[in-house]
Design a protein around this motif. Structure first.
Motif, short mmCIF file in Angstrom:
data_model
loop_
_atom_site.label_atom_id
_atom_site.label_comp_id
_atom_site.label_asym_id
_atom_site.label_seq_id
_atom_site.Cartn_x
_atom_site.Cartn_y
_atom_site.Cartn_z
N THR A 15 0.84 -1.19 0.00
CA THR A 15 0.00 0.00 0.00
C THR A 15 0.88 1.24 0.00
N LYS A 68 1.52 7.70 3.48
CA LYS A 68 1.88 9.11 3.66
C LYS A 68 2.42 9.31 5.06
N THR A 73 4.61 11.07 0.14
CA THR A 73 3.75 9.97 -0.29
C THR A 73 4.66 8.98 -1.01
N SER A 120 0.05 6.96 7.48
CA SER A 120 -1.32 6.61 7.10
C SER A 120 -1.31 5.92 5.74
N THR A 128 -2.85 4.77 2.20
CA THR A 128 -3.82 5.25 1.22
C THR A 128 -4.53 4.03 0.63
N SER A 129 -5.44 4.26 -0.31
CA SER A 129 -6.14 3.11 -0.90
C SER A 129 -5.39 2.59 -2.12
N GLN A 130 -4.27 3.26 -2.48
CA GLN A 130 -3.53 2.82 -3.67
C GLN A 130 -2.52 1.73 -3.34
#
Lengths: 343, 331
Positions: free
Chosen positions: B172, B175, B190, B228, B230-232
């Motif tokens: 994933t 960040k 990121t 954190s 991300t959804s990527q």
């Protein structure tokens, strides 16, 4: 089972949060125990507990669960033949485990990617040990772990350290049961020839320590391996073995003679000082600075620690400690001369 | 079947164990509905007429927990019904589940692996290595007692380690705010985390930064925010990524050489002289490699008057400034 009832009542949220890991660990244990039992036609609860390093009751609990578990089967009704079975009388009366019916499982599970990675990185870290001197053997072992994982081991690694001569000598002295002798420079700058019965080698990240019985001090001592020079093996047999001297878990134990020093630290740096902050120290955060107490055996060790955290940690009291740190840093700065190079 | 309220409560591990057994025993796979209605721990809560949304969510979580242990739980689409969620079938293929039978560990190897597991006594890797040892013990090998007792430990003090290691595993993009050495303000980065490596006792993240198109190394202790996810996601890095990360760190370390004069017989003399790659120059000073001028300056400052940096000027200035700061703070 009473324990199960207790867990769904009170403190539900906590129990729920704690549950997944706990249940996962139990599942991993069940999946590991079954193949072990399959490989042994008959094994005592005691032997199984010893093999897995767990309490006997944990084995009994797991066996009771295995004994009633299985697959839904053709009828989807968990019929007798669809379940594991054990020789219950042997189990209840003699504490012996005999599997009499097997389902679904044939072999031990693979390692997960992260499990394999943890072991591989651990092996790399231990490359300084004399036991690891055979690099080919380590490479073979690493390859086995990768092949035995259900996915490519995740990318976690620890830099390998070079084989250490002192560690090899320590091992040799333990193997032949003789005392080790070396020059040791303590943090107060005193150099002495020490004779030591080595008991255990410990490490924290890149720092390695020898714990042993010091014949000069007639007490248990912890030595930094990088402060040891000119080590040699004597012909004198050791008088204290690992079995005679109980070693406390903490590397540095407090002593009644320790000095307490009040310091101000940037909050982010507090973990770096965790080893020096005694339990129950009064710690207060104010205006982005943490005021706490550290325990040191003498101020001369403290000055090195504080000088390595410029602008991050400052001694508040006692004045004597402040003065020793100030003097140390000023003496260091003075070596660069008054005509300071432009910054 | 008795109503759900009076149904016996099945412990979580019994449900998970039953699910693994059921999925190992099927070649064709089982649909979600088959699982929920027949497998121990689900069937007790299954409603043949009503809504099973809660139970379905439970099954989703259980799948994650099982996969987390390295169990290869597969999803297969029924022929001719691609895209139909209800017809997805689940199974655990035996070949990818079982440890290949030619993988055996000698007692000496088992001893080494036990030591390797002991290295991780904190952070998420302690749980991972504990479970790895369980699996190893299931093979029934006994260990040889090492001649010398060892208690090795690698610390994982940085809070960023656990979320980054999860992101690494799940690939994933994450960040975090990073405080670059020499900069006053942290900046949000990121990145695609590729590897976590410990070099010279410090944890580093090796990551691709899409914004700059570069692969960079971040010091974990300079990550100043939470990490954190991300959804990527991103594609798997090559298998030799950790070696590459360590090699790059070594390259940086090799490229930086300092000449340091040490007082003979002092702590600085004893300890700095034992650093990896340390050598003595013609003038009798130590030649030392380092990775980061700020970090090495902190270390050298601790030696006070015992160590004097000759070159490079940047390091010399940094150590001098540190010592002056400490002297002033305690004056």
């Amino acid at each position: 089972m009473p324990s199960r009832l207790a867990s769904n009542g009170r403190r539900r949220t906590m129990a729920e949060r704690a549950q997944p890991r706990h249940a996962q660990d139990k599942l991993a244990f069940l999946l590991s125990l079954v193949p072990y039992l399959m490989d042994h036609d008959r094994v005592s609860v005691g032997d199984a507990a010893k093999q897995f390093g767990v309490p006997e009751e944990q084995i009994r609990e797991a066996v009771r669960l295995i004994g009633v578990s299985g697959i839904p089967g053709e009828t989807a009704m968990y019929q007798h033949g669809d379940l594991f079975d054990i020789a219950w009388d042997d189990f209840e009366d003699n504490d012996q485990i005999v599997l009499t019916n097997l389902v679904a499982i044939d072999d031990s599970p693979r390692f997960s990617a992260r499990e394999a990675a943890a072991l591989i990185a651990g092996l790399q870290y231990l490359s300084a040990l004399p036991e690891n001197a055979d690099r080919d053997a380590i490479a073979t072992l690493t390859a086995k772990l990768s092949r035995g994982a259900s996915a490519e081991p995740s990318q976690v690694a620890v830099e390998a350290s070079e084989s250490d001569e002192t560690l090899a000598l320590i091992r040799e002295s333990v193997a032949s049961g003789v005392q080790l002798e070396f020059d040791y420079l303590n943090s107060q700058g005193e150099r002495e020839r020490r004779r030591v019965d080595p008991l255990r080698v410990e490490s924290v990240d890149a720092d390695w320590y020898l714990r042993g019985w010091c014949h000069l001090r007639e007490a248990l001592r912890t030595f930094r391996i990088d402060r040891i020079s000119n080590p040699s093996i004597t012909s004198e047999p050791i008088t204290h073995g690992a079995k005679d001297v109980p070693l406390p878990d903490t590397l540095f134990e407090g002593s009644a003679d320790d000095l307490l020093v009040t310091i101000d630290v940037a909050p982010g740096a507090v973990p770096l000082l965790a080893d020096y902050i005694p339990d129950g120290a009064n710690t207060v955060e104010k205006d982005g600075t943490v005021r706490t107490t550290v325990r040191v055996s003498h101020y001369h060790g403290l000055k090195r620690l504080i000088a390595s955290m410029p602008g991050v940690a400052t001694v508040v009291a006692p004045p004597e400690a402040r003065a020793i740190v100030a003097e140390w840093a000023a003496a260091g700065a003075a070596r660069y001369g008054a005509s300071s190079p432009s910054r | 079947m008795p109503p759900a309220s009076t149904a016996p409560r099945i412990p979580v591990e019994e449900r998970l164990f039953s699910l693994v057994l059921a999925l190992l025993a099927t070649d064709a796979g089982l649909t979600k509905n088959e699982i929920l209605s027949t497998v121990q721990g689900y069937r007790q809560k299954y409603s043949h007429s009503g809504d099973n949304a809660n139970l379905e969510r439970q099954f989703e979580r259980d799948k994650d927990d099982i996969r987390d242990l390295g169990v290869p739980l597969e999803t297969i689409e029924s022929p001719g019904q691609a895209g139909n969620n209800q017809s997805l079938r689940y199974r655990i293929p035996r070949g990818s589940y079982e440890l290949p039978s030619d993988i055996v560990f000698s007692p000496e190897e088992t001893t080494l692996l036990n030591l390797a597991a002991m290295v991780w006594r904190e952070g998420s890797l302690s749980g991972e290595s504990r479970r790895a040892i369980l699996k190893l013990r299931s093979l029934g090998v006994t260990t040889t007692e090492p001649v010398l007792g060892y208690a090795p430990r690698v610390r994982v003090r940085e809070p960023a380690f656990d979320p980054l290691s999860t992101a690494l595993e799940k690939r994933t993009i994450v960040k975090f705010a990073y405080l670059k050495p020499g900069e006053r303000e942290a900046r949000v980065r990121t990145v695609a985390p590729l590897a976590l490596v410990q070099h010279q006792g410090r944890w580093h993240l090796y990551a691709d930064e899409p914004e700059s198109g570069a692969t960079k190394t971040f010091l974990l202790r300079r990550i100043v925010s939470q990490v954190s996810a991300t959804s990527q996601t991103f594609p798997a890095p090559p298998a030799d990524t950790t070696e590459k990360a360590l090699a790059e760190l070594d390259e940086v370390w090799n490229a930086h050489t300092a000449v340091v004069e040490v007082q003979p017989g002092s702590d600085a003399d004893t300890r700095l002289g034992k650093r990896r790659g340390a050598s003595v120059s013609d003038s009798g000073a130590l030649e030392l490699h380092y990775s980061d001028v700020n970090i090495f300056a902190d270390e050298l400052a601790s030696y006070g008057p015992e160590a004097l940096v000759v070159t490079p000027q940047e390091l010399r200035d940094a150590v001098k400034a540190r010592l002056e700061r400490t002297a002033a703070d305690h004056g």
